[in-house]
Design an enzyme around this catalytic site. Structure first.
Site, short mmCIF file in Angstrom:
data_model
loop_
_atom_site.label_atom_id
_atom_site.label_comp_id
_atom_site.label_asym_id
_atom_site.label_seq_id
_atom_site.Cartn_x
_atom_site.Cartn_y
_atom_site.Cartn_z
N CYS A 1 5.65 -8.49 -22.09
CA CYS A 1 6.79 -7.78 -22.72
C CYS A 1 7.78 -7.13 -21.63
O CYS A 1 8.75 -6.78 -21.61
CB CYS A 1 6.58 -6.95 -23.65
SG CYS A 1 5.56 -5.35 -22.95
N HIS B 1 6.72 -7.36 -1.27
CA HIS B 1 5.85 -7.98 -2.11
C HIS B 1 5.39 -7.14 -3.51
O HIS B 1 4.52 -7.14 -3.90
CB HIS B 1 4.74 -8.40 -1.58
CG HIS B 1 4.60 -9.60 -0.57
ND1 HIS B 1 3.98 -9.80 0.45
CD2 HIS B 1 5.58 -10.37 -0.40
CE1 HIS B 1 4.55 -10.78 1.27
NE2 HIS B 1 5.61 -11.34 0.54
N SER C 1 1.10 -12.06 10.97
CA SER C 1 1.05 -13.33 11.48
C SER C 1 2.36 -14.27 11.10
O SER C 1 2.52 -15.23 11.75
CB SER C 1 -0.24 -14.08 10.95
OG SER C 1 -0.05 -14.26 9.46
N ASP D 1 0.49 -1.26 0.03
CA ASP D 1 0.19 -0.09 0.00
C ASP D 1 0.68 1.41 0.00
O ASP D 1 0.37 2.39 0.01
CB ASP D 1 -1.01 0.06 1.27
CG ASP D 1 -0.24 -0.24 2.52
OD1 ASP D 1 0.89 0.15 2.76
OD2 ASP D 1 -0.93 -1.03 3.30
#
Length: 282
Positions: free
Chosen positions: A131, A120, A223, A105
């Site tokens: 491409c 991530h 977690s 975010d």
């Protein structure tokens, strides 16, 4: 440690010593209105679409992007909360170094943090899997608007952790998907590590080095259910580096934690800043 006061003291002592690497997860952003993936017991709330599913069929891409198109304005409007701001304060005071985040975010950066490693990726970018060309999400969103005039983005369904919302099949079938401006392919994918993909090895190595050079590792709102983050806890514990956590509920790394505070992130981090002497305003 299960006693909250003992855990708070242990965490504050470690942070006050400096040399802290932060590992943040979805729980840090819930107070900004972005839901997390798991319950306090570690059970997954939803089953996200995998990268393989997204790339397998045009229908899957239509479903993904229709849901994402509706959810994007709310996701993009999220703002850093006091927890993000507290991490930035600790970093500016020289107590926290690298911030490794599993979140997509960008809220750490919006709060002013530097040296943020996005494990991530970030939903504000889109990549063409045909491409390799990358685009700002705003550009792709503008393409969707042109292709889908009048498409209702006001669905009041709950925002999901991936920044999308659930839509019925009829709404999805009416949605037209954008194509890559460079090669014309419709194989567009958010530039994030989706379920079923691996974090690039050089990025993992950079994070290992940050952890290995730390005095302590502070886990915030994760977690640790997936190996992408848990591996850093294992590495720190193996090296005898204290691993501290402020989170809610179960974590996969409970056995490796030196101290764990099960409490809301925002208020706890504000208290932590005060406990180490309110380093910015002192």
């Amino acid at each position: 440690m299960t006693d909250p006061s003992v855990a708070r003291e242990a965490i504050a002592s470690a942070v006050a010593a400096g040399g802290v690497t932060v590992l943040s997860g979805a729980g840090l952003s819930t107070e900004s209105g972005i839901p997390d993936y798991r319950t306090a017991a570690g059970e997954r709330r939803i089953q996200p679409m995998t990268a393989a599913e997204l790339l397998a069929t045009p229908q899957a891409r239509q479903r993904y992007w229709a849901r994402s198109y509706v959810g994007w304005p709310r996701f993009a409007a999220a703002r850093p909360n006091v927890g993000h701001e507290a991490v930035t304060q600790l970093q500016r005071a020289g107590l926290v170094g690298t911030v490794i985040t599993q979140n997509v975010d960008g809220l750490h950066q919006r709060a002013g943090a530097r040296d943020v490693v996005e494990l991530h990726g970030n939903l504000d970018r889109v990549v063409c899997m045909a491409c390799g060309q990358r685009f700002p999400r705003e550009l792709i969103d503008a393409c969707f608007e042109v292709l889908n005039p009048g498409f209702d983005r006001s669905a009041d369904a709950a925002l999901r952790p991936d920044g999308d919302v659930a839509l019925d099949d009829e709404e999805v079938r009416a949605f037209k998907v954008a194509h890559c401006a460079a090669c014309g392919s419709d194989l567009l994918k958010p530039d994030v590590v989706m379920f079923g993909e691996s974090v690039p090895r050089p990025l993992v190595q950079d994070c290992f080095e940050a952890v290995e050079n730390s005095r302590s590792l502070l886990v915030l709102g994760s977690s640790l259910a997936v190996m992408s983050g848990y591996r850093f806890v294992r590495r720190a514990a193996a090296l005898g580096i204290p691993v501290l956590a402020i989170t809610h509920g179960w974590t996969r790394g409970d056995a490796e934690l030196t101290a764990k505070l099960d409490a809301p992130l925002g208020p706890s981090l504000v208290e932590l800043v005060k406990a180490v002497g309110d380093p910015i305003n002192a």
